[in-house]
Motif scaffolding. Structure first.
Motif, PDB file in Angstrom:
ATOM      1  N   VAL A   1       0.884  -1.164   0.000  1.00 26.98           N
ATOM      2  CA  VAL A   1       0.000   0.000   0.000  1.00 26.98           C
ATOM      3  C   VAL A   1       0.921   1.213   0.000  1.00 26.98           C
ATOM      4  N   LEU A   2       0.641   2.158  -0.880  1.00 20.39           N
ATOM      5  CA  LEU A   2       1.441   3.375  -1.002  1.00 20.39           C
ATOM      6  C   LEU A   2       0.678   4.533  -0.388  1.00 20.39           C
ATOM      7  N   VAL A   3       1.295   5.193   0.590  1.00 21.42           N
ATOM      8  CA  VAL A   3       0.706   6.355   1.246  1.00 21.42           C
ATOM      9  C   VAL A   3       1.559   7.563   0.881  1.00 21.42           C
ATOM     10  N   VAL A   4       0.922   8.577   0.282  1.00 15.89           N
ATOM     11  CA  VAL A   4       1.650   9.746  -0.207  1.00 15.89           C
ATOM     12  C   VAL A   4       1.109  11.000   0.471  1.00 15.89           C
ATOM     13  N   GLN A   5       2.029  11.768   1.063  1.00 11.62           N
ATOM     14  CA  GLN A   5       1.650  13.049   1.637  1.00 11.62           C
ATOM     15  C   GLN A   5       1.593  14.077   0.516  1.00 11.62           C
ATOM     16  N   VAL A   6       0.475  14.755   0.415  1.00 16.01           N
ATOM     17  CA  VAL A   6       0.265  15.762  -0.620  1.00 16.01           C
ATOM     18  C   VAL A   6       0.259  17.133   0.043  1.00 16.01           C
ATOM     19  N   ASP A   7       1.071  18.037  -0.498  1.00 10.64           N
ATOM     20  CA  ASP A   7       1.101  19.413  -0.010  1.00 10.64           C
ATOM     21  C   ASP A   7       0.616  20.326  -1.129  1.00 10.64           C
ATOM     22  N   PRO A   8      -0.639  20.750  -1.081  1.00 10.50           N
ATOM     23  CA  PRO A   8      -1.189  21.570  -2.161  1.00 10.50           C
ATOM     24  C   PRO A   8      -0.487  22.909  -2.342  1.00 10.50           C
ATOM     25  N   ALA A   9       0.175  23.393  -1.310  1.00 14.09           N
ATOM     26  CA  ALA A   9       0.830  24.700  -1.410  1.00 14.09           C
ATOM     27  C   ALA A   9       2.184  24.617  -2.112  1.00 14.09           C
TER      28      ALA A   9
ATOM     29  N   PRO B   1       6.631  16.513  -5.897  1.00 13.68           N
ATOM     30  CA  PRO B   1       6.507  15.425  -6.861  1.00 13.68           C
ATOM     31  C   PRO B   1       5.372  14.453  -6.522  1.00 13.68           C
ATOM     32  N   ALA B   2       4.564  14.772  -5.513  1.00 10.01           N
ATOM     33  CA  ALA B   2       3.532  13.840  -5.054  1.00 10.01           C
ATOM     34  C   ALA B   2       2.506  13.518  -6.135  1.00 10.01           C
ATOM     35  N   LEU B   3       2.062  14.518  -6.865  1.00 11.18           N
ATOM     36  CA  LEU B   3       1.042  14.279  -7.883  1.00 11.18           C
ATOM     37  C   LEU B   3       1.584  13.435  -9.029  1.00 11.18           C
ATOM     38  N   GLU B   4       2.813  13.677  -9.413  1.00 11.56           N
ATOM     39  CA  GLU B   4       3.440  12.866 -10.455  1.00 11.56           C
ATOM     40  C   GLU B   4       3.674  11.441  -9.959  1.00 11.56           C
TER      41      GLU B   4
ATOM     42  N   VAL C   1     -13.336  19.285  -2.228  1.00  5.73           N
ATOM     43  CA  VAL C   1     -13.982  18.522  -3.301  1.00  5.73           C
ATOM     44  C   VAL C   1     -13.130  18.573  -4.565  1.00  5.73           C
ATOM     45  N   ALA C   2     -12.593  19.739  -4.887  1.00  7.15           N
ATOM     46  CA  ALA C   2     -11.758  19.873  -6.087  1.00  7.15           C
ATOM     47  C   ALA C   2     -10.489  19.032  -5.971  1.00  7.15           C
ATOM     48  N   TRP C   3      -9.827  19.090  -4.823  1.00 10.85           N
ATOM     49  CA  TRP C   3      -8.607  18.288  -4.636  1.00 10.85           C
ATOM     50  C   TRP C   3      -8.916  16.801  -4.638  1.00 10.85           C
ATOM     51  N   THR C   4     -10.002  16.416  -4.007  1.00 11.56           N
ATOM     52  CA  THR C   4     -10.381  14.999  -3.985  1.00 11.56           C
ATOM     53  C   THR C   4     -10.635  14.502  -5.401  1.00 11.56           C
ATOM     54  N   SER C   5     -11.349  15.276  -6.184  1.00 11.04           N
ATOM     55  CA  SER C   5     -11.630  14.896  -7.568  1.00 11.04           C
ATOM     56  C   SER C   5     -10.345  14.781  -8.384  1.00 11.04           C
ATOM     57  N   ALA C   6      -9.458  15.747  -8.225  1.00 10.77           N
ATOM     58  CA  ALA C   6      -8.182  15.709  -8.961  1.00 10.77           C
ATOM     59  C   ALA C   6      -7.350  14.499  -8.558  1.00 10.77           C
ATOM     60  N   LEU C   7      -7.319  14.182  -7.277  1.00  6.34           N
ATOM     61  CA  LEU C   7      -6.541  13.028  -6.810  1.00  6.34           C
ATOM     62  C   LEU C   7      -7.151  11.714  -7.295  1.00  6.34           C
ATOM     63  N   PHE C   8      -8.476  11.630  -7.313  1.00  4.36           N
ATOM     64  CA  PHE C   8      -9.117  10.424  -7.851  1.00  4.36           C
ATOM     65  C   PHE C   8      -8.816  10.259  -9.332  1.00  4.36           C
ATOM     66  N   ASP C   9      -8.788  11.363 -10.065  1.00  4.55           N
ATOM     67  CA  ASP C   9      -8.448  11.304 -11.487  1.00  4.55           C
ATOM     68  C   ASP C   9      -7.028  10.774 -11.701  1.00  4.55           C
ATOM     69  N   LEU C  10      -6.141  11.059 -10.754  1.00  5.47           N
ATOM     70  CA  LEU C  10      -4.763  10.575 -10.854  1.00  5.47           C
ATOM     71  C   LEU C  10      -4.624   9.110 -10.447  1.00  5.47           C
ATOM     72  N   GLY C  11      -5.611   8.586  -9.736  1.00  5.63           N
ATOM     73  CA  GLY C  11      -5.590   7.171  -9.406  1.00  5.63           C
ATOM     74  C   GLY C  11      -5.552   6.803  -7.941  1.00  5.63           C
ATOM     75  N   VAL C  12      -5.775   7.736  -7.024  1.00  9.94           N
ATOM     76  CA  VAL C  12      -5.773   7.357  -5.609  1.00  9.94           C
ATOM     77  C   VAL C  12      -7.058   6.601  -5.273  1.00  9.94           C
ATOM     78  N   ARG C  13      -6.965   5.746  -4.281  1.00  7.96           N
ATOM     79  CA  ARG C  13      -8.162   5.051  -3.788  1.00  7.96           C
ATOM     80  C   ARG C  13      -8.853   5.863  -2.701  1.00  7.96           C
ATOM     81  N   TYR C  14      -8.049   6.549  -1.879  1.00  9.78           N
ATOM     82  CA  TYR C  14      -8.587   7.390  -0.810  1.00  9.78           C
ATOM     83  C   TYR C  14      -7.816   8.695  -0.780  1.00  9.78           C
ATOM     84  N   ALA C  15      -8.540   9.791  -0.578  1.00  6.08           N
ATOM     85  CA  ALA C  15      -7.942  11.107  -0.357  1.00  6.08           C
ATOM     86  C   ALA C  15      -8.418  11.558   1.017  1.00  6.08           C
TER      87      ALA C  15
END
Length: 171
Positions: free
Chosen positions: A50-58, A63-66, A94-108
């Motif tokens: 299981v891969l857990v990635v910390q995302v920092d929107p600021a 490189p988290a999104l890539e 909601v916007a970040w959750t949608s973007a992360l799901f589009d990239l392939g995450v199972r949970y945001a």
């Protein structure tokens, strides 16, 4: 059997601290890294992961999104959880959750985030990854509990007791 692994990509260690007890109790390997390349190399090994990635929107250079996109493309059966410690308003979440799901995450997951929720998500995904890998984990046998002593029963009523209500009904 190859032990399941939890690969955590984070910058400050708080996710690893939250999941440390769960991983130790479950006999999972915990691999912490800051490098996207080493995270991809770890999840590409033949073991439940299981891969857990910390995302920092600021952080524009994060490189988290890539990493999430590459992990989904290269290892589609490895579940990815994106976690942020930034609290958003409803529209941004909601916007970040949608973007992360589009990239392939199972949970945001965003704050407020409690340890039991995070542990439930991770253990559920790790259980599914273990089943997909065909690994059967036997439950630890519990020690036999001593059986309780039998209770003494009350004495049964004697048959020669006269019930006055029965006699009045017969008269």
């Amino acid at each position: 059997m190859r032990a399941p692994q939890l690969v955590i990509v984070e910058t400050d260690g708080w996710i690893g601290r939250l999941l440390g007890d769960l991983a130790a109790d479950s006999s999972w390997l915990v691999r912490g890294t800051r490098s996207a390349d080493s995270a991809i190399a770890l999840v590409r090994t033949r073991r439940p992961s299981v891969l857990v990635v910390q995302v920092d929107p600021a952080d524009d250079k994060s490189p988290a999104l890539e990493l999430i996109s590459d992990a989904n493309r290269l290892c589609p059966d490895v579940p990815v959880i994106a976690i942020s410690d930034v609290k958003f308003n409803d529209a941004d979440r909601v916007a970040w959750t949608s973007a992360l799901f589009d990239l392939g995450v199972r949970y945001a997951l965003f704050p407020p985030l409690t340890r039991p929720v995070l542990e439930d998500v991770v253990s559920g995904l790790m259980g599914a990854a273990t089943v997909r890998a065909g690994i059967v984990i036997e439950p630890v046998p519990q020690a036999d509990k001593p059986k309780p002593k039998p209770r003494l029963r009350r004495a049964e009523p004697v048959d020669d007791v006269i019930d006055l209500a029965d006699e009045e009904a017969h008269e």
